[in-house]
Design an enzyme around this catalytic site. Sequence first.
Site, PDB file in Angstrom:
ATOM      1  N   THR A 179       0.854  -1.187   0.000  1.00  0.00           N
ATOM      2  CA  THR A 179       0.000   0.000   0.000  1.00  0.00           C
ATOM      3  C   THR A 179       0.886   1.232   0.000  1.00  0.00           C
ATOM      4  O   THR A 179       1.843   1.314   0.767  1.00  0.00           O
ATOM      5  CB  THR A 179      -0.939   0.021   1.217  1.00  0.00           C
ATOM      6  OG1 THR A 179      -1.848  -1.086   1.133  1.00  0.00           O
ATOM      7  CG2 THR A 179      -1.753   1.306   1.248  1.00  0.00           C
ATOM      8  N   PHE A 181       1.181   5.082   0.790  1.00  0.00           N
ATOM      9  CA  PHE A 181       0.601   6.133   1.624  1.00  0.00           C
ATOM     10  C   PHE A 181       1.170   7.483   1.206  1.00  0.00           C
ATOM     11  O   PHE A 181       2.368   7.596   0.919  1.00  0.00           O
ATOM     12  CB  PHE A 181       0.922   5.891   3.103  1.00  0.00           C
ATOM     13  CG  PHE A 181       0.188   4.729   3.715  1.00  0.00           C
ATOM     14  CD1 PHE A 181      -0.966   4.935   4.459  1.00  0.00           C
ATOM     15  CD2 PHE A 181       0.646   3.433   3.553  1.00  0.00           C
ATOM     16  CE1 PHE A 181      -1.651   3.863   5.024  1.00  0.00           C
ATOM     17  CE2 PHE A 181      -0.025   2.358   4.116  1.00  0.00           C
ATOM     18  CZ  PHE A 181      -1.180   2.576   4.852  1.00  0.00           C
TER      19      PHE A 181
END
Length: 280
Positions: A179, A181
């Site tokens: 992921t 960010f």
Amino acid sequence: MKQNPEGLTAAYSGIPGSYAEEAAHEFFGDGAKLLTADSFGGACRLLAEGKADRAVLPVENSTTGAITEVYDLLEQYGFYIVGEQYVKVSHCLLALPGASLSGIREVVSHEQGISQSAEFLAQYPGWVRRPVYNTAAAAQMVAESGSRSMAAIASRRAAECYGLSVLAAPINRKQENFTRFLIVSREADFASGSRKFSILFTLPHVVGSLCRVLRLFEESGMNLVKIESRPMADRNWEYLFFLDFENSGGGETDELFRRVREQTQTFRFLGKYPHAEPNR
């Protein structure tokens, strides 16, 4: 990266044990105070109200793609992107000590955690799947439930935080799962040597308008790394375009932006920041 000064306050959506908390620790080190929020919008409100200096927001996952709510929040609040951090996602099925796979009846997690673990969950079609706002919050919910028939999809760190056992791991269908960010700020506080840029624009309704804009980046020697479109809230079938590119060759971005403005209806510079690499 640990590139930020002591005394900074950063907000994230979730609770201790979440992937967002991990991203904040990786980026800021031990020098920042972390504030929790109950949603991505809640983290943005803490930043907008001056209660935080930064917000840590997940913007895309390598398995399930863009987190569209965050793109909408970037447009809504007008924050600047000042950094990025990748976190490897390794989901586990967590339950109270003494629980077993055969006894599970319900699974809770963030909708992304459920989606990224779809192949594993397909083996248990009778399990009820319930989305909650955060993976670590799901782990906390299981810990507080007292029920050995409930499980959470979350990280090993969440298991340690809330005294849960790992029934299966890893359960996400793609093992190289990351992921990305974004670190956002109210002010344009950019790190020196930043080579990655993000912009936002809208286009006129004429043939080839997007092609003409994208060609400008090729002509300027810029490396396009991401483009995302989102529907405009007040206009049907019209879109906002979010674009990330890298200026690894040291080209002239001011001239590029001038040319892009000429080809777009609206243009906004979102930020520049050092390129980050996934930590494998």
